[in-house]
Design a protein around this motif. Structure first.
Motif, PDB file in Angstrom:
ATOM      1  N   ILE A 170       1.083  -0.918  -0.064  1.00  0.00           N
ATOM      2  CA  ILE A 170      -0.015  -0.400   0.034  1.00  0.00           C
ATOM      3  C   ILE A 170       1.051   1.467   0.095  1.00  0.00           C
ATOM      4  O   ILE A 170       1.739   1.391   0.234  1.00  0.00           O
ATOM      5  N   ARG A 230       0.246   5.415   0.815  1.00  0.00           N
ATOM      6  CA  ARG A 230       0.063   6.671   1.635  1.00  0.00           C
ATOM      7  C   ARG A 230      -0.135   7.821   1.893  1.00  0.00           C
ATOM      8  O   ARG A 230       1.075   8.013   2.520  1.00  0.00           O
ATOM      9  N   GLU A 263      -7.923   2.457   5.470  1.00  0.00           N
ATOM     10  CA  GLU A 263      -7.797   1.722   4.256  1.00  0.00           C
ATOM     11  C   GLU A 263      -8.343  -0.166   4.128  1.00  0.00           C
ATOM     12  O   GLU A 263      -6.916  -0.649   5.112  1.00  0.00           O
ATOM     13  N   SER A 291      -8.146  -3.479   2.821  1.00  0.00           N
ATOM     14  CA  SER A 291      -7.771  -3.969   1.830  1.00  0.00           C
ATOM     15  C   SER A 291      -8.676  -5.681   1.938  1.00  0.00           C
ATOM     16  O   SER A 291      -7.361  -6.220   2.726  1.00  0.00           O
ATOM     17  N   TRP A 327      -5.457  -0.323   7.178  1.00  0.00           N
ATOM     18  CA  TRP A 327      -3.966   0.113   7.608  1.00  0.00           C
ATOM     19  C   TRP A 327      -4.994   1.482   8.439  1.00  0.00           C
ATOM     20  O   TRP A 327      -6.103   1.729   7.306  1.00  0.00           O
TER      21      TRP A 327
END
Lengths: 113, 117
Positions: free
Chosen positions: B49, B51, B59, B61, B66
């Motif tokens: 990821i 960011r 977030e 997934s 996270w």
């Protein structure tokens, strides 16, 4: 699509010997990097390149040299190997479009005795 | 100075437990990027990821989530219902503005996660 390919995967060197770690990428990425990873440590940047013909030092460049004659290839040269260069070496690449997403090779484990 | 600290050297949990990997960063930049990478036993690092500093939304997934909190300079990673295949070393990394830095990342030391069956 092979991605980033490093060779060799393993190598044992004697102190004072020299060798080249090969790195090739087939993604047409502009940026390429060499990192070393020591046990219990994060990755340390050795050298990087922003395109063919352009290279620059990273955090720990001493004892190493690189060249970038083509977009695909970014070999790392170790001159006069020392025990302190015992490490796992990773080659990585990225493109300007990937915004920091690095694609890594499988690593090359080098031991200097 | 810029720095990434992963205080947890090694974490061991039993499969199906939730686990959180901590990441604390230091930077004076207002624009920066945070990353998580996974290094399975095979050795190759895999991007998870990215960011940016202007987006504090959490977030999710799948089983991964996270939590980015600028107030505490943290970017923690949680795996829900862990599986043996999650066993790996996880790295948190920081980059200032990507173009200015030539995409050079500052890496934490990594957290080794062991999931026991």
């Amino acid at each position: 699509n092979a991605g980033v390919t490093q060779t060799p995967k393993f190598r044992i060197l004697k102190i004072g010997q020299s060798m080249t770690l090969q790195c090739t990428q087939d993604m047409n990425h502009n940026y390429m990097y060499w990192y070393r990873q020591d046990p219990g440590m994060g990755l340390k940047l050795i050298y990087y390149s922003v395109g063919a013909g352009i290279t620059d030092k990273g955090e720990v460049p001493n004892g190493y040299n690189v060249s970038r004659s083509t977009t695909e290839d970014f070999p790392l040269r170790l001159e006069l190997a020392a025990p302190s260069q015992t490490s796992v070496y990773f080659c990585a690449s990225s493109s300007t479009e990937n915004t920091g997403e690095l694609f890594f090779g499988e690593g090359s484990r080098l031991t200097v005795l | 100075a810029q720095k990434v600290t992963q205080a947890q050297t090694e974490i061991s949990v039993v499969e199906k437990e939730d686990v959180t990997l901590d990441c604390v960063y230091e930077t004076r930049d207002t624009t920066y990027y945070l990353f998580w990478y996974k290094q399975p036993p095979s050795g190759e690092l895999v991007f998870l990821i990215r960011r940016n500093s202007f987006d504090e939304q959490n977030e999710i997934s799948g089983r991964y989530s996270w939590n980015f909190q600028k107030s505490t300079s943290s970017f923690n990673f949680t795996i829900t219902a862990s599986q043996v295949v999650d066993s790996a070393v996880y790295f948190c990394a920081l980059s200032p503005d990507l173009m200015d830095s030539n995409y050079q990342l500052i890496w934490g030391a990594g957290t080794k996660l062991i999931i026991k069956p």
